[in-house]
Design an enzyme around this catalytic site. Structure first.
Site, PDB file in Angstrom:
ATOM      1  N   THR A 109      20.225  58.814  38.194  1.00 18.05           N
ATOM      2  CA  THR A 109      19.368  59.769  37.495  1.00 18.05           C
ATOM      3  C   THR A 109      19.173  59.322  36.054  1.00 18.05           C
ATOM      4  OG1 THR A 109      20.240  61.555  38.871  1.00 18.05           O
ATOM      5  CG2 THR A 109      19.038  62.191  36.885  1.00 18.05           C
ATOM      6  N   SER A 139      20.005  52.317  35.807  1.00 22.23           N
ATOM      7  CA  SER A 139      18.629  52.802  35.775  1.00 22.23           C
ATOM      8  C   SER A 139      17.895  52.412  37.043  1.00 22.23           C
ATOM      9  CB  SER A 139      17.895  52.240  34.559  1.00 22.23           C
ATOM     10  OG  SER A 139      17.897  50.822  34.575  1.00 22.23           O
ATOM     11  N   ASN A 140      18.431  51.423  37.757  1.00 21.84           N
ATOM     12  CA  ASN A 140      17.825  50.984  39.001  1.00 21.84           C
ATOM     13  C   ASN A 140      18.905  50.270  39.833  1.00 21.84           C
ATOM     14  OD1 ASN A 140      16.236  49.593  41.013  1.00 21.84           O
ATOM     15  ND2 ASN A 140      14.461  49.921  39.707  1.00 21.84           N
ATOM     16  N   HIS A 162       4.565  53.636  38.373  1.00 27.74           N
ATOM     17  CA  HIS A 162       5.305  54.429  39.354  1.00 27.74           C
ATOM     18  C   HIS A 162       4.410  55.510  39.953  1.00 27.74           C
ATOM     19  CE1 HIS A 162       8.893  52.649  37.440  1.00 27.74           C
ATOM     20  NE2 HIS A 162       9.482  52.903  38.591  1.00 27.74           N
ATOM     21  N   LYS A 204       7.095  60.880  39.511  1.00 26.64           N
ATOM     22  CA  LYS A 204       8.187  60.456  38.631  1.00 26.64           C
ATOM     23  C   LYS A 204       8.129  61.269  37.346  1.00 26.64           C
ATOM     24  CE  LYS A 204      10.456  56.437  36.593  1.00 26.64           C
ATOM     25  NZ  LYS A 204      11.768  56.898  37.102  1.00 26.64           N
ATOM     26  N   GLY A 225      13.529  54.406  33.344  1.00 27.60           N
ATOM     27  CA  GLY A 225      14.810  53.901  32.869  1.00 27.60           C
ATOM     28  C   GLY A 225      14.914  52.392  33.002  1.00 27.60           C
ATOM     29  N   THR A 226      14.286  51.847  34.035  1.00 25.93           N
ATOM     30  CA  THR A 226      14.295  50.388  34.223  1.00 25.93           C
ATOM     31  C   THR A 226      13.558  49.694  33.091  1.00 25.93           C
ATOM     32  OG1 THR A 226      14.390  50.679  36.614  1.00 25.93           O
ATOM     33  CG2 THR A 226      13.651  48.522  35.797  1.00 25.93           C
TER      34      THR A 226
END
Length: 238
Positions: A74, A99-100, A133, A137, A143-144
């Site tokens: 998350t 983040s991923n 994305h 989202k 985050g990535t």
């Protein structure tokens, strides 16, 4: 392995499918107030959190207090990250935030760091990041994308931060696009008057994110302390 799912949206369902295929058991799916559950009375080996930013900190720390290690993907709650790690250590359990969780993306992170090191003294190139994305989202940039930017900033003395779309000269611009049914694309571009250099990661489905999260959960079981996907990736590549 007995797994608790924190958040049962599209990612939660994808993780459930992968986990069951790998022989694990989902013992509880929590998509509401976690405090209504007696976690310390449940037999749970690891919790996987893909909830929402407002719920993540409570979800994660409630598991730590029950002695349950957590995998969290998350984003948007990291102001409380250091406090969460303290609670993890106090309760002698394990934690991985990423983040991923896609194994491909984590290889992409390593490529990004290597390219940033190669480009750091080439002033004629300027860098930018683009992420695409699906429209559901909630956070932007992803985050990535932030992780990619932070990696570049650690290496490139000319860049002191990042900004969403309207970056200053000493910042990395991040362009965030939201398009229906796009699982996730990230592009890091270095541009000069002479040429461009790009590295791209394109996800074709959520399966890669889900599989990486389950593999990380398998890895963190019975471990203590804060770890990263780099630790997981290193063990897979040995």
């Amino acid at each position: 392995m007995k797994i608790a799912l924190l958040g049962y949206g599209r990612m939660g369902k994808a993780i459930e499918s992968i986990a069951l295929d790998r022989g694990h058991e989902i013992v509880v799916k929590i998509d509401e107030d976690i405090e209504s559950y007696s976690l310390n009375k449940m037999e749970i080996d690891v919790a996987i959190d893909f909830s929402i930013p407002d719920a993540a900190y409570k979800n994660i720390t409630s598991c730590f207090k029950a002695g349950i290690p957590v995998i969290s993907g998350t984003t948007g709650w990291l102001d409380n990250y250091d406090k969460a790690v303290e609670i993890c250590n106090e309760n002698k359990t394990g934690f991985i935030y990423a983040s991923n969780f896609s194994l491909g993306v984590n290889i992409f992170f390593e490529l990004n760091k290597k390219l940033a090191a190669l480009m750091k003294n080439l002033d004629e190139y300027d860098v930018k990041i683009e992420e695409i994305h699906h429209t559901k989202k909630l956070d932007a940039p992803s985050g990535t994308a932030i992780s990619l930017a932070d990696q570049i900033i650690e290496t490139n003395d000319r860049k002191k931060g990042w900004d969403l779309e309207s970056a200053k000269e000493n910042e990395i611009p991040i362009l965030a696009k939201r398009i229906d049914d796009i699982p996730g694309t990230h592009i890091v571009s270095y541009s000069s008057k002479i040429d461009d250099i790009e590295i791209i990661h394109t996800a074709h489905s959520r399966e890669g994110f889900a599989k990486g999260a389950v593999i990380a959960a398998e890895w963190i079981k019975d471990k203590e302390g804060e770890h990263s996907m780099k630790d997981v990736l290193s063990s897979l590549l040995e």
